[in-house]
Design an enzyme around this catalytic site. Structure first.
Site, PDB file in Angstrom:
ATOM      1  N   MET A   1     -12.061   4.995  -0.464  1.00 10.15           N
ATOM      2  CA  MET A   1     -12.719   5.215   0.844  1.00 10.15           C
ATOM      3  C   MET A   1     -13.307   6.609   0.804  1.00 10.15           C
ATOM      4  SD  MET A   1      -9.758   3.409   3.118  1.00 10.15           S
ATOM      5  CE  MET A   1      -8.567   3.646   1.813  1.00 10.15           C
TER       6      MET A   1
ATOM      7  N   ASP B   1      -4.682   3.977  -1.789  1.00 10.48           N
ATOM      8  CA  ASP B   1      -5.761   4.299  -0.851  1.00 10.48           C
ATOM      9  C   ASP B   1      -6.242   5.731  -1.023  1.00 10.48           C
ATOM     10  OD1 ASP B   1      -6.058   1.926   0.847  1.00 10.48           O
ATOM     11  OD2 ASP B   1      -3.984   2.312   1.420  1.00 10.48           O
TER      12      ASP B   1
ATOM     13  N   MET C   1      -8.763   8.590   0.204  1.00  5.45           N
ATOM     14  CA  MET C   1      -9.598   8.965   1.360  1.00  5.45           C
ATOM     15  C   MET C   1     -10.035  10.414   1.203  1.00  5.45           C
ATOM     16  SD  MET C   1      -7.493   7.266   4.500  1.00  5.45           S
ATOM     17  CE  MET C   1      -6.587   5.725   4.325  1.00  5.45           C
TER      18      MET C   1
ATOM     19  N   HIS D   1      -1.289  -1.046  -4.193  1.00  5.22           N
ATOM     20  CA  HIS D   1      -2.569  -0.657  -3.586  1.00  5.22           C
ATOM     21  C   HIS D   1      -2.555   0.850  -3.341  1.00  5.22           C
ATOM     22  CE1 HIS D   1      -6.157  -1.661  -1.142  1.00  5.22           C
ATOM     23  NE2 HIS D   1      -5.725  -0.747  -0.282  1.00  5.22           N
TER      24      HIS D   1
ATOM     25  N   SER E   1       0.835  -1.202   0.000  1.00  6.19           N
ATOM     26  CA  SER E   1       0.000   0.000   0.000  1.00  6.19           C
ATOM     27  C   SER E   1       0.869   1.251   0.000  1.00  6.19           C
ATOM     28  CB  SER E   1      -0.901   0.016   1.230  1.00  6.19           C
ATOM     29  OG  SER E   1      -1.513   1.285   1.333  1.00  6.19           O
TER      30      SER E   1
HETATM   31  C1  DX5 Z   1      -6.269   1.776   5.672  1.00  5.90           C
HETATM   32  C2  DX5 Z   1      -5.875   1.453   4.258  1.00  5.90           C
HETATM   33  C3  DX5 Z   1      -4.803   0.439   4.136  1.00  5.90           C
HETATM   34  C4  DX5 Z   1      -3.490   0.824   4.769  1.00  5.90           C
HETATM   35  C5  DX5 Z   1      -2.931  -0.423   5.377  1.00  5.90           C
HETATM   36  O1  DX5 Z   1      -7.511   2.399   5.694  1.00  5.90           O
HETATM   37  O2  DX5 Z   1      -6.975   0.989   3.509  1.00  5.90           O
HETATM   38  O3  DX5 Z   1      -4.586   0.036   2.779  1.00  5.90           O
HETATM   39  O4  DX5 Z   1      -2.542   1.345   3.875  1.00  5.90           O
HETATM   40  O5  DX5 Z   1      -1.816  -0.084   6.115  1.00  5.90           O
HETATM   41  P1  DX5 Z   1      -1.121  -1.127   7.093  1.00  5.90           P
HETATM   42  O6  DX5 Z   1      -0.715  -2.290   6.267  1.00  5.90           O
HETATM   43  O7  DX5 Z   1       0.004  -0.351   7.663  1.00  5.90           O
HETATM   44  O8  DX5 Z   1      -2.170  -1.512   8.137  1.00  5.90           O
HETATM   45 ZN    ZN Z   2      -6.577   0.094   1.485  1.00  2.00          ZN
END
Ligand code: DX5
Ligand code: ZN
Length: 225
Positions: free
Chosen positions: A65, A32, A34, A30, A7
């Site tokens: 998200m 993310d 937000m 990945h 990620s």
């Molecule tokens: C959190 C994200 C994840 C995040 C995971 O809301 O959706 O993808 O990057 O991070 P780790 O692996 O550090 O929990």
């Molecule tokens: Zn994620």
């Protein structure tokens, strides 16, 4: 088939190209997104995805998200997404269908995501048409949180639904995946493993990816003989 998905939330965003090169032995990246409304944090969006697309040929796994994700499928697809996941809690079923239709129209893989509180049976109306189901193993919003063991029965349930209704569908887990937790997630039925803080920010990124892959691949998968 096990897939490792680092990620970029935990990556050095000032050096995207070199971060992508260090993660080249993974299967997906990945991404993310937000919006400060669906989750209490803001990250990056369409222009950064376009920039990332120029840095790598790896498949880009975009995790939205955000509220009203149905309005943003086409721009994220045009910016270079290969797979897009929308949260079932973000909007009602009519708009989830609209989002999935937009993914189909734009030629990206279709995915739905579940917060920790969401019932696994909520995937049933969509399971036969989606390519991936994402089960959150932390409350979405931040990297670096601890894996929620409470989600293991849900992963098992979603795996059993996938095996019954759509065996080609991937089951992705996201949140708190590291060398200590990855085997629990795989033993419960996950095959796509998102890892942020356990990969990026670590001194040897390729070694961390290799370690997660080795641990995952040596874990007996449910249903395997
Ligand atoms: C959190 C994200 C994840 C995040 C995971 O809301 O959706 O993808 O990057 O991070 P780790 O692996 O550090 O929990
Ligand atoms: Zn994620």
């Amino acid at each position: 088939m096990i897939k490792i998905a680092p990620s970029l939330l935990s990556a050095d965003l000032a050096n995207l190209t070199s971060e992508c090169q260090k993660a080249a032995s993974a299967d997906l990246l990945h991404f993310d997104v937000m919006d400060g409304s669906f989750v209490p944090n803001i990250t990056f969006g369409i222009p950064v995805l376009s920039a990332l697309r120029k840095c790598t040929t790896m498949p880009l796994d975009v995790h939205l998200m955000i509220d009203n994700p149905q309005n943003y499928i086409e721009p994220f697809a045009r910016a270079g997404a290969d797979c897009i996941s929308v949260h079932l809690e973000a909007v009602g079923p009519t708009y989830i269908r609209e989002a999935l239709h937009a993914m189909e129209q734009n030629g990206v893989k279709k995915a739905i995501a579940l917060r920790p509180i969401t019932d696994p049976d909520s995937v049933l109306p969509y399971i036969e048409e989606v390519d991936l189901i994402l089960v959150m193993t932390v409350e979405p919003g931040f990297g670096g949180q601890s894996f929620m063991d409470s989600q293991l029965p849900k992963i098992q349930k979603v795996r059993s639904l996938i095996d019954r209704y759509h065996p080609e569908c991937d089951l992705e887990v996201d949140g708190g995946i590291n060398a200590k937790t990855v085997q629990k997630a795989v033993a419960a039925g996950a095959n796509v493993l998102v890892a942020g803080s356990a990969v990026f920010g670590q001194p040897d990124i390729p070694a961390k990816i290799a370690e997660l892959r080795r641990l995952a691949e040596e874990t007996p998968f449910p249903g395997a003989n």
